[in-house]
Design an enzyme around this catalytic site. Structure first.
Site, PDB file in Angstrom:
ATOM      1  N   GLY A 167       1.675   0.080   2.147  1.00  0.00           N
ATOM      2  CA  GLY A 167       0.581  -0.892   2.116  1.00  0.00           C
ATOM      3  C   GLY A 167      -0.169  -0.955   0.801  1.00  0.00           C
ATOM      4  N   ASN A 178       8.105  -3.611  10.916  1.00  0.00           N
ATOM      5  CA  ASN A 178       7.159  -2.840  11.725  1.00  0.00           C
ATOM      6  C   ASN A 178       5.837  -3.603  11.714  1.00  0.00           C
ATOM      7  OD1 ASN A 178       5.412  -0.984  12.812  1.00  0.00           O
ATOM      8  ND2 ASN A 178       5.562   0.484  11.109  1.00  0.00           N
ATOM      9  N   TRP A 179       5.518  -4.205  12.846  1.00  0.00           N
ATOM     10  CA  TRP A 179       4.293  -5.030  12.901  1.00  0.00           C
ATOM     11  C   TRP A 179       3.023  -4.197  13.040  1.00  0.00           C
ATOM     12  CZ3 TRP A 179       5.804  -9.575  16.714  1.00  0.00           C
ATOM     13  CH2 TRP A 179       6.673 -10.450  16.058  1.00  0.00           C
ATOM     14  N   LYS A 180       3.182  -2.916  13.321  1.00  0.00           N
ATOM     15  CA  LYS A 180       2.024  -2.022  13.516  1.00  0.00           C
ATOM     16  C   LYS A 180       1.100  -2.621  14.585  1.00  0.00           C
ATOM     17  CE  LYS A 180       2.797  -0.364   8.875  1.00  0.00           C
ATOM     18  NZ  LYS A 180       2.283   0.167   7.624  1.00  0.00           N
ATOM     19  N   HIS A 196       5.853   8.043  12.150  1.00  0.00           N
ATOM     20  CA  HIS A 196       5.286   7.273  11.038  1.00  0.00           C
ATOM     21  C   HIS A 196       4.072   8.027  10.484  1.00  0.00           C
ATOM     22  CE1 HIS A 196       3.476   4.045   8.750  1.00  0.00           C
ATOM     23  NE2 HIS A 196       4.617   3.393   8.842  1.00  0.00           N
ATOM     24  N   SER A 242       5.839  -0.885   0.775  1.00  0.00           N
ATOM     25  CA  SER A 242       5.639  -2.016  -0.138  1.00  0.00           C
ATOM     26  C   SER A 242       6.935  -2.735  -0.504  1.00  0.00           C
ATOM     27  CB  SER A 242       4.884  -1.567  -1.395  1.00  0.00           C
ATOM     28  OG  SER A 242       3.586  -1.116  -1.046  1.00  0.00           O
ATOM     29  N   GLU A 292       9.584   7.129   3.665  1.00  0.00           N
ATOM     30  CA  GLU A 292       8.395   6.317   3.423  1.00  0.00           C
ATOM     31  C   GLU A 292       7.310   7.165   2.754  1.00  0.00           C
ATOM     32  OE1 GLU A 292       8.262   2.692   6.231  1.00  0.00           O
ATOM     33  OE2 GLU A 292       7.102   4.308   7.089  1.00  0.00           O
TER      34      GLU A 292
HETATM   35  P1  PGA Z   1       4.303  -1.678   4.098  1.00  0.00           P
HETATM   36  O1  PGA Z   1       4.488  -0.643   5.305  1.00  0.00           O
HETATM   37  O2  PGA Z   1       5.584  -2.444   3.992  1.00  0.00           O
HETATM   38  O3  PGA Z   1       3.147  -2.539   4.502  1.00  0.00           O
HETATM   39  O4  PGA Z   1       4.032  -0.884   2.873  1.00  0.00           O
HETATM   40  C1  PGA Z   1       5.690   0.026   5.491  1.00  0.00           C
HETATM   41  C2  PGA Z   1       5.589   0.905   6.705  1.00  0.00           C
HETATM   42  O5  PGA Z   1       4.544   1.509   6.931  1.00  0.00           O
HETATM   43  O6  PGA Z   1       6.569   1.028   7.459  1.00  0.00           O
END
Ligand code: PGA
Length: 225
Positions: free
Chosen positions: A154, A7-9, A99, A185, A148
């Site tokens: 993050g 997921n590149w956001k 999300h 993470s 999640e």
């Molecule tokens: P992260 O994000 O791997 O940077 O913790 C995961 C996500 O939000 O899907």
């Protein structure tokens, strides 16, 4: 089959997207072993990068599927700023819905998310529906849930594989989804812990997926299981 989802956001411009796919393609072509057959690799770029990403997947002949990060709760029509499932289905097979970043920053809630999931399913997109804990409602018809926990996103502190597996089992036993992936993470170092058993069907990586070398390493490690 395990899912490896990136997921590149809200990241990357078009030059960076090109570089990501070029780098990934080099690694894939140099190292491919056939074991990737057991993995489903999905990348979710921003809406504006989807056309380019699709072209790059085709031109590099990569075993990557695309997903969107969100979808409109409405069909095509007068909904300024929205991207409908009908528009998305030309470009993607999957869509992330619910999300925690959308729930927390854009006040997305249960009813709206049910509508989004219904629109996606109507157009035969597969929702990857994010749940923050086992109590989060999963709309009917969703087959892939992503567990999640907000505190793990993050932060560098992942959930334990044992807890994630327990929650994945609960979701599947209650028939709320057929498949459960874990996100929060995830790194090349910890990915195997989540995928080793049969309870967790894949991972959803945010930060680490922005780097094609690290994302490739996640794939290599997952393929080694
Ligand atoms: P992260 O994000 O791997 O940077 O913790 C995961 C996500 O939000 O899907």
């Amino acid at each position: 089959m395990k899912y490896i989802i990136g997921n590149w956001k809200s990241n990357k411009d078009s030059r960076e997207v090109t570089i990501w796919f070029e780098t990934f393609a080099k690694l894939y072509k140099k190292n491919k072993t056939g074991k990737l057959n057991n993995l489903k690799v999905i990348i979710c770029p921003s809406f504006v990068q989807l056309v380019q990403a699709k072209q790059l997947v085709i031109s590099h002949n990569l075993p990557i599927k695309l997903g969107a990060q969100d979808v409109s709760p409405f069909a095509n029509g007068p909904y300024t700023g929205e991207v409908s499932a009908t528009q998305l289905k030309e470009l993607v097979e999957y869509v992330v819905i619910g999300h925690s970043e959308r729930r927390n920053n854009f006040q997305e809630n249960g009813g709206l998310l049910v509508q989004k999931a219904a629109m996606a399913i109507k157009e035969r997109l597969k929702p990857i529906f994010c749940i923050q804990d086992p109590k989060t409602t999963i709309p009917p018809g969703v087959s892939i849930a992503a567990y999640e926990p907000v505190w793990a996103i993050g932060t560098g502190t992942a959930e334990t594989p044992e807890n994630a597996a327990k929650i994945a089992r609960q979701v599947k036993q209650n028939k709320l989804a057929n498949l459960v992936v874990y996100g929060g993470s995830v790194t090349p170092e910890n990915v195997c812990g989540f995928l080793a058993g049969s309870s967790i069907d894949g991972i959803l990586a945010g930060g680490v997926s922005l780097d094609p070398v690290k994302f490739w390493q996640i794939i290599v490690n997952a393929a080694s299981l």
